[in-house]
Write an enzyme that holds these catalytic residues in place. Structure first.
Site, PDB file in Angstrom:
ATOM      1  N   GLN B 219      48.002  36.684  59.053  1.00 39.75           N
ATOM      2  CA  GLN B 219      46.930  37.498  58.486  1.00 39.75           C
ATOM      3  C   GLN B 219      45.559  36.954  58.891  1.00 39.75           C
ATOM      4  O   GLN B 219      44.549  37.568  58.609  1.00 39.75           O
ATOM      5  CB  GLN B 219      47.031  37.496  56.949  1.00 39.75           C
ATOM      6  N   ARG B 366      48.535  39.687  47.184  1.00 34.38           N
ATOM      7  CA  ARG B 366      47.763  40.921  46.983  1.00 34.38           C
ATOM      8  C   ARG B 366      46.744  40.716  45.866  1.00 34.38           C
ATOM      9  O   ARG B 366      46.648  41.502  44.926  1.00 34.38           O
ATOM     10  CB  ARG B 366      48.702  42.080  46.643  1.00 34.38           C
ATOM     11  N   CYS B 367      46.013  39.646  45.996  1.00 37.66           N
ATOM     12  CA  CYS B 367      45.178  39.197  44.892  1.00 37.66           C
ATOM     13  C   CYS B 367      44.117  38.286  45.456  1.00 37.66           C
ATOM     14  O   CYS B 367      44.367  37.506  46.336  1.00 37.66           O
ATOM     15  CB  CYS B 367      46.073  38.444  43.908  1.00 37.66           C
ATOM     16  N   GLU B 735      43.911  45.398  46.387  1.00 36.52           N
ATOM     17  CA  GLU B 735      44.588  44.545  45.427  1.00 36.52           C
ATOM     18  C   GLU B 735      44.446  45.002  43.983  1.00 36.52           C
ATOM     19  O   GLU B 735      45.180  44.533  43.109  1.00 36.52           O
ATOM     20  CB  GLU B 735      44.081  43.118  45.609  1.00 36.52           C
TER      21      GLU B 735
END
Lengths: 148, 783
Positions: B219, B366-367, B735
């Site tokens: 990522q 996802r945060c 998110e």
């Protein structure tokens, strides 16, 4: 996870015959359920390859076995460790040999197992019952081999 | 009056995703699709013990397996100075392959390289490792006692990794003590795993120029390049990192994993390409997990429900290495957002992290770095307070919301919230769900003994890390970048330092360029993930792509527009000062008939530029002045079967305010996906360890991912409060649903169970857990 088991087999053979059998690495090795191969290293050490299938975990386990016969000739202990495909088990198992007096011998066994890896993850759902069955089968096989 | 000539697919338009034709035809290009002549495969030998000394590693049998070319162990790597790998925030290091002892089950112990994947696995199976078991610490509270020291390699001889705190400790204690109403509850956000459908993997080789060609599921490709250079000593110009299509990431593909280092070492040692692809079990058991925060939440309030103080003390389980991928100055991430959407006059938050014999991680699933944990804590806490006060959960929230006129709002824990209209967002959600009718229905059902619950979560996120004065990873400031080139025909290419893992950047970035330059987004290509071509950036995670790289694209496009204005002036035969950008084209001021399009200017930039510099391209590195603060109001309605404990999520309304929306369809898709993950955490997911340190959730039959059969129907809506500091007013959204939804689900279930006296249950709210709670409550009632 830790698992504990006990059981009893009545074997239609005398104490000495049973003792000779359970202290013979080759013979004990072939009592393992689903055994594929037994390689005896010395009178008290052997390696066994067994097929294992617990839930989604299937394949062959390579087990190192050490026999620990008591000098009293009334008790045999076994240390088994090994594994395969990322899983492992350590088993300690012991059996007391009791002369039933009628020419038969009682094999009072107990065992405990510690499993690690994917096999342990399958956990309580199937492993427990499966392990109990396998250990019982192993001692059951001793009886069968000695039943003429 | 001129006619609006807004391009068909610019900002705010439902444009179909440009990347989807290749994905839906199975033509995505993933790591495992790569193949090179002479490529070898890597398989890792992993520990079956959670904590044990390694007494011997025998590779002789493995070397006899047909096809096996080499086996390396931790000792080999240590001799080459590659035994340890720094973790991303730089405070700890992680063994590449175990040296001396193993610290968690499935830890990497040896690397086997072979001609085929099967031979590599067979070879790994044949490596004999002898272990001497050590006592296992499978619980952070047991870790606190330091009875078993897990990391003697560290200078500090304790399992305690860090203490972090923010806020006014004494002031909070005083305010709490004098508050007429107080609640205190321990909340555990259980250990979860992002579980991307594509696990991690890489292919490494050294080309004929001795340059490392490294294809990897990352990522953050640029950070990988720098980190690899620092760890291996290979000059950074001799490293080329490429991330192709990623099958999901969710934070799991931010850290550098031991398998990557082993693949590079193998490629160097053997002189052939090496591919490493994780199995599902390896992904779930050894790569970055998420959460595992035990939070003691304490809220003080006046008797009529005005909050007076917040204190949160957290015990964090970080596993065997401190590999939480947080910015350097934030060991507990941005947990300070724990005051949420509420106007707390004073607050204090603290986190103590501990080592355990579990897989390392604590990544931002996802945060935006521990924001999910913080949101869950405050949103559950507010419901518990409402229960204590006998007040409606909506009324309590509205009473304590930061008001619209208070923005920019300085929070008690040091953030400056940029914008929001929490009352309005919640009202839209209440209207959509029909709250008044639901309350009536609930009262009737309760009278009949039926269990129906309504749960709210009115969260505020903090995303878009981040301003360089606060945020860095390994010292590299968390800016991001964009480079735009417009070709002679008006087509173009955008490159950024971010990396889409399914977010739809190929579409969204093209739409931003379309908006700023009036070009057709279908002819704007987006390229990411190649460190040779993309400008340097910190990557995609923490909802930072649109807030940071999206801003960089906007600014780069505006730079292009400024250059284009000069050429337009030449074409329009007026001075530059007489040209204005209006309705997506250049026009002579006050003469609507005299215009020139960006497409025409682009052609002129290469064919008729007069005295101007030829070409039409620009680069922009964007250092955000502040974070952005997306927020939302979520409502869940559940029915619980009293006999079986089965919870049915009957309705779920999610109203998000992520500022200006670039592509509503993509935003909606993001929300659907995140809500599904939130649903999974709330009801079915947990990475469990038994007391012996065995990981019990090693595959998708034990770690459950909801299918369309279990997933509720999602109803979405939005309000738009632009971010005042973002050049497009966008805030980021990827998110929000994962951050905001777990509390809504849990609040709904607890609301349903509240007539039985149940005040709290930890996630996941499995049927058996709910059933037990119902049964226990009934037994207690009878007694």
């Amino acid at each position: 996870m830790n698992l504990q088991y006990t059981g009893e087999e009545k074997i239609p053979a005398g104490l000495d015959t049973v003792w000779a059998f359970v202290t013979d690495a080759e013979k004990v090795g072939h009592c393992f359920p689903e055994v594929v191969d037994v390689t005896v290293q010395d009178p008290t050490h052997f390696e066994a390859v067994v097929k294992v299938g617990v839930g989604p975990v299937r394949g062959k386990f390579k087990m190192k076995v050490e026999l620990l016969p008591a000098s009293s000739k009334r008790r045999i202990d076994m240390k088994i460790s090994g594994g395969g495909f990322g899983s492992a088990v350590d088993l300690t198992s012991g059996a007391d040999l009791v002369d039933a007096g009628d020419g038969t011998t009682l094999l009072k066994w107990s065992g405990q197992a510690e499993a690690r890896g994917p096999v342990a993850a399958v956990g309580g759902r199937v492993l427990d019952a499966q392990a109990q069955k396998l250990i019982a089968q192993a001692f059951g096989n001793v009886r069968q081999h000695l039943t003429v | 009056m001129s006619i609006q000539t807004k391009p068909l697919h610019s900002v705010g338009v439902h444009m179909k995703r440009k990347e989807d034709p290749r994905f839906i035809q199975g033509k995505g290009h993933y790591i495992d699709d790569l193949s090179f002549p002479g490529m070898l495969y890597l398989s890792l030998v992993r520990s079956t013990y959670p904590h044990a000394e390694i007494t011997n590693i025998d590779i002789s049998e493995a070397m006899k397996v047909p096809g096996v070319k080499a086996v390396i162990t931790g000792k080999d790597l240590e001799a080459a100075g590659l035994g340890w790998l720094p973790t991303f925030h730089g405070f700890d290091k992680q063994m590449v392959l175990a040296i001396g002892k193993v610290l968690f089950q499935y830890q990497e112990v040896a690397a086997v390289f072979a001609e085929t994947r099967a031979a590599a696995v067979d070879g790994a199976e044949a490596v004999q490792v002898d272990y001497a078991p050590l006592p296992v610490v499978a619980d952070p509270f047991a870790s606190k006692t330091d009875k078993t020291l897990l990391r003697p390699d560290r200078e500090s001889k304790t399992n305690h990794i860090f203490h972090w705190e923010v806020g006014d400790k004494e002031g909070t204690a005083r305010a709490m003590a004098s508050s007429p109403k107080r609640i205190k509850q321990r909340l555990w956000f259980q250990r979860c795993h992002p579980a991307p459908l594509e696990p991690c993997g890489c292919v490494a080789y050294f080309d004929t120029m001795g340059r490392l060609q490294f294809h990897v599921t990352s990522q953050a490709p640029h950070v990988y390049r720098t980190a690899l250079s620092l760890v291996t000593g290979i000059p950074e110009d001799k490293i080329h990192v490429m991330s192709p299509d990623l099958g999901g990431g969710f934070g799991n593909k931010v850290p550098v994993y031991p398998g990557y280092v082993c693949a590079i070492v193998g490629a160097l040692k053997i002189g052939r390409p090496v591919k490493w692809i994780e199995t599902r079990t390896e992904n779930l058991t050894s790569t970055g997990f998420a959460r595992d925060y035990h939070m003691d939440v304490e809220i003080g309030a006046t008797a009529d429900g005005k909050v007076t103080a917040l204190h949160v003390a957290t015990t964090a389980d970080h596993g065997a290495f401190d590999a939480a991928a947080d910015p350097s100055k934030y060991p507990a991430g941005i947990f300070g957002i724990v005051t949420g959407s509420y106007s707390f006059p004073v607050a204090h938050a603290e986190v103590d992290a501990y080592f355990t014999n579990k897989a390392p991680g604590g990544i931002a699933y996802r945060c935006s770095f521990r924001v999910t944990e913080a949101s869950y804590a405050i949103e559950r806490g507010m419901d518990i307070l409402a229960d204590e006060l006998g007040m409606d959960a909506v009324e309590l929230r509205k009473k304590n919301f930061i008001r619209k006129d208070q923005f920019p709002y300085p929070s008690a824990l040091g953030f400056t919230y940029d914008s929001g209209d929490y009352h309005k967002t919640l009202d839209v959600a209440l209207e959509k769900i029909g709250y008044t009718g639901l309350l009536k229905e609930q009262a009737e059902k309760r009278a009949r003994g039926e269990l129906m619950g309504i749960g709210f979560s009115t969260f505020t996120e903090v995303v878009g890390a981040g301003p360089s004065k606060h945020f860095d990873i390994l010292g590299i400031k968390m800016f991001d970048s964009a480079e735009i080139r417009i070709h002679p025909t008006g087509a173009g290419i955008v490159r950024t330092g971010t990396k889409s893992q399914g977010q739809g950047h190929e579409t969204t970035w093209a739409q931003i360029v379309a908006e700023e330059l009036g070009l057709d987004p279908q002819t704007i290509m987006v390229e990411e993930g190649d460190t040779d071509t993309a400008p340097y950036g910190l990557g995609t995670y923490a909802s930072r792509s649109t807030p940071v790289a999206g801003a960089a694209i906007t600014m780069a496009a505006r730079r292009i527009r400024e250059k284009a204005r000069k050429i337009a002036a030449h074409l329009l035969e007026v001075g530059e000062g007489d040209v204005e950008w209006i309705d997506y084209k250049f026009q002579v001021k006050g003469v609507p008939a005299k215009t020139v399009t960006m497409k025409e200017v682009a052609f002129a930039a290469y064919t008729n530029m007069a005295q101007n510099e030829p070409g039409l391209e620009a680069t922009y590195y964007y250092d955000p002045p502040n974070m952005t603060y997306p927020n939302g109001a979520y409502v869940a309605v559940v029915d619980i079967d009293r006999e079986t404990g089965e919870t049915k999520v009957r309705r779920f309304v999610a109203v998000d305010d992520c500022g200006v929306v670039i592509n509503p369809m993509i935003v909606e898709g993001q929300i659907h996906g995140g809500l599904t993950e939130g649903f999974a955490m709330a009801f079915i997911q947990e990475i469990q360890y038994d007391a012996q340190g065995n990981n019990l959730n090693t595959n998708f039959t034990d770690y459950l991912v909801p299918t369309s059969l279990e997933t509720p129907h999602w109803e979405t809506g939005n309000t738009v409060t632009p971010s005042p500091h973002h050049p497009m007013g966008a805030k980021g959204v990827g998110e929000s649903p994962n951050v905001g939804s777990p509390a809504a689900f849990v609040n709904a279930v607890i609301d349903a169970l509240s007539p039985l006296g149940v005040r709290h249950l930890d996630m996941p709210l499995t049927r058996d857990k709910v059933w037990r709670a119902i049964r226990d409550a009934e037994v207690k009632k009878k007694a």
